[in-house]
Design a protein around this motif. Sequence first.
Motif, mmCIF file in Angstrom:
data_model
loop_
_atom_site.group_PDB
_atom_site.id
_atom_site.type_symbol
_atom_site.label_atom_id
_atom_site.label_comp_id
_atom_site.label_asym_id
_atom_site.label_seq_id
_atom_site.Cartn_x
_atom_site.Cartn_y
_atom_site.Cartn_z
ATOM 1 N N LEU A 45 0.825 -1.202 0.000
ATOM 2 C CA LEU A 45 0.000 0.000 0.000
ATOM 3 C C LEU A 45 0.861 1.254 0.000
ATOM 4 O O LEU A 45 1.918 1.282 0.636
ATOM 5 C CB LEU A 45 -0.916 0.019 1.228
ATOM 6 N N THR A 46 0.397 2.283 -0.680
ATOM 7 C CA THR A 46 1.081 3.574 -0.654
ATOM 8 C C THR A 46 0.396 4.484 0.353
ATOM 9 O O THR A 46 -0.837 4.490 0.469
ATOM 10 C CB THR A 46 1.055 4.240 -2.044
ATOM 11 N N TYR A 47 1.184 5.243 1.080
ATOM 12 C CA TYR A 47 0.675 6.150 2.115
ATOM 13 C C TYR A 47 1.252 7.537 1.826
ATOM 14 O O TYR A 47 2.453 7.749 1.852
ATOM 15 C CB TYR A 47 1.115 5.656 3.495
ATOM 16 N N SER A 48 0.359 8.501 1.580
ATOM 17 C CA SER A 48 0.764 9.878 1.294
ATOM 18 C C SER A 48 0.505 10.765 2.510
ATOM 19 O O SER A 48 -0.607 10.772 3.046
ATOM 20 C CB SER A 48 -0.001 10.423 0.089
ATOM 21 N N ASN A 49 1.514 11.520 2.924
ATOM 22 C CA ASN A 49 1.389 12.404 4.085
ATOM 23 C C ASN A 49 2.037 13.739 3.748
ATOM 24 O O ASN A 49 3.119 13.786 3.162
ATOM 25 C CB ASN A 49 2.076 11.777 5.306
ATOM 26 N N PHE A 50 1.393 14.837 4.123
ATOM 27 C CA PHE A 50 1.965 16.153 3.824
ATOM 28 C C PHE A 50 2.987 16.590 4.866
ATOM 29 O O PHE A 50 3.803 17.480 4.608
ATOM 30 C CB PHE A 50 0.859 17.208 3.699
ATOM 31 N N PHE A 51 2.956 15.982 6.052
ATOM 32 C CA PHE A 51 3.943 16.326 7.075
ATOM 33 C C PHE A 51 5.346 15.942 6.594
ATOM 34 O O PHE A 51 5.526 14.890 5.986
ATOM 35 C CB PHE A 51 3.656 15.599 8.386
ATOM 36 N N PRO A 52 6.342 16.783 6.887
ATOM 37 C CA PRO A 52 7.719 16.441 6.506
ATOM 38 C C PRO A 52 8.211 15.247 7.319
ATOM 39 O O PRO A 52 7.699 14.974 8.410
ATOM 40 C CB PRO A 52 8.510 17.714 6.844
ATOM 41 N N PHE A 80 4.072 -1.272 3.314
ATOM 42 C CA PHE A 80 3.792 0.094 2.886
ATOM 43 C C PHE A 80 4.971 0.735 2.165
ATOM 44 O O PHE A 80 6.133 0.486 2.494
ATOM 45 C CB PHE A 80 3.453 0.965 4.105
ATOM 46 N N ASN A 81 4.636 1.573 1.213
ATOM 47 C CA ASN A 81 5.557 2.560 0.666
ATOM 48 C C ASN A 81 5.080 3.905 1.189
ATOM 49 O O ASN A 81 3.959 4.339 0.863
ATOM 50 C CB ASN A 81 5.544 2.562 -0.862
ATOM 51 N N TYR A 82 5.893 4.547 1.999
ATOM 52 C CA TYR A 82 5.483 5.772 2.691
ATOM 53 C C TYR A 82 6.066 7.000 2.009
ATOM 54 O O TYR A 82 7.272 7.064 1.746
ATOM 55 C CB TYR A 82 5.941 5.696 4.158
ATOM 56 N N PHE A 83 5.207 7.996 1.718
ATOM 57 C CA PHE A 83 5.613 9.213 1.017
ATOM 58 C C PHE A 83 5.293 10.440 1.870
ATOM 59 O O PHE A 83 4.154 10.929 1.850
ATOM 60 C CB PHE A 83 4.884 9.319 -0.323
#
Length: 334
Positions: free
Chosen positions: A28-35, A61-64
């Motif tokens: 699963l890919t996880y997109s987050n705007f926090f640095p 997960f692939n975390y972005f």
Amino acid sequence: MRLRSVPLFLVFCATFFLIQPAGAQMRLTYSNFFPPTHVHSKLAERWCKEIEEQTHGEIVFNYFPASTLTRPQQTYIAVAKGVADIGMTAIAYSRGRFPVLEAIDLPMGYTSGVQATAVANQVLERFDPEELHNTEVMYLHAHGPGVIHTRNKPIHSLADLKGLKIRGTGTSGEVIAALGGTPVGQSMAETYQMLQRGVVDGSAHPVEANNGWKLGEVAKYMVQNFSSGYTTTFAVFMNQKRWHQLTPKQQEIFTRINKKYALKHGQVWDEADKKGMAFFLSKGGTVISQTNEESKRWAEKSSVLLENYIQSVAKRGIDGKVVVDFIQARLQQP
């Protein structure tokens, strides 16, 4: 000899496939705007790791972080459409898309992140907002009271604030306008440079952001306008198709861990506020407290937002008063 070997081979194949996992490993890919350095980015990564561990590697997960997969304003739609499987963003970045949840952000007089996070998830459970039905919501979290910070002008009264350009999005922007300032709607990621360059005179943000986003380096004054302080609700969404691809056991693991991490985020907001204050002071920042009289003036000015909200969502067939009353009642509980 050959005739005998065929059945044995078929038995071997059947046995082999029976002992394999019910499905292939799901990534699963996880997109987050926090640095990546921000505490809530680190906590999101821990959430991912815990699910990987609890599912014994069936889910990975692939975390972005830092908006490298989706922009904050686009995260909800991106998750709904499957561009990202999971995403975390602030609902204020998509103004008007989440009419029920927007009530949470109103200047209600929150005292902590734990309190605001608990109320946010109670609203989610009680009202099950239709606006979220394109995704599967993992959990919500919210920071403690957001207050006004300025570059080089101390704010002691409403008169001092009048006309100043203050960065704020969603409800925080409305609070600024109600208090007499001029809101400038930009995301947190852009705030540091805007303050540094003097594009804005200040910013409305929780105390934690002074450290988490290093805003304490470019803001000199903090006014503790708690009576008109708002919160910002953050949501973690999952693509519905991906959610339904999970086994019932995997869904149970997600649900259990979600409840745990909603509380963790609330606690982390409060811990981060303490660190944000320490960082702000270490950079020479000045904290300005309010007298009871001034605090009442700010509360009175910002209270118009509650009535405005009720009238606004009524046009969309939503009883905003019920939502506001529900939140205020929860805030009165110990």
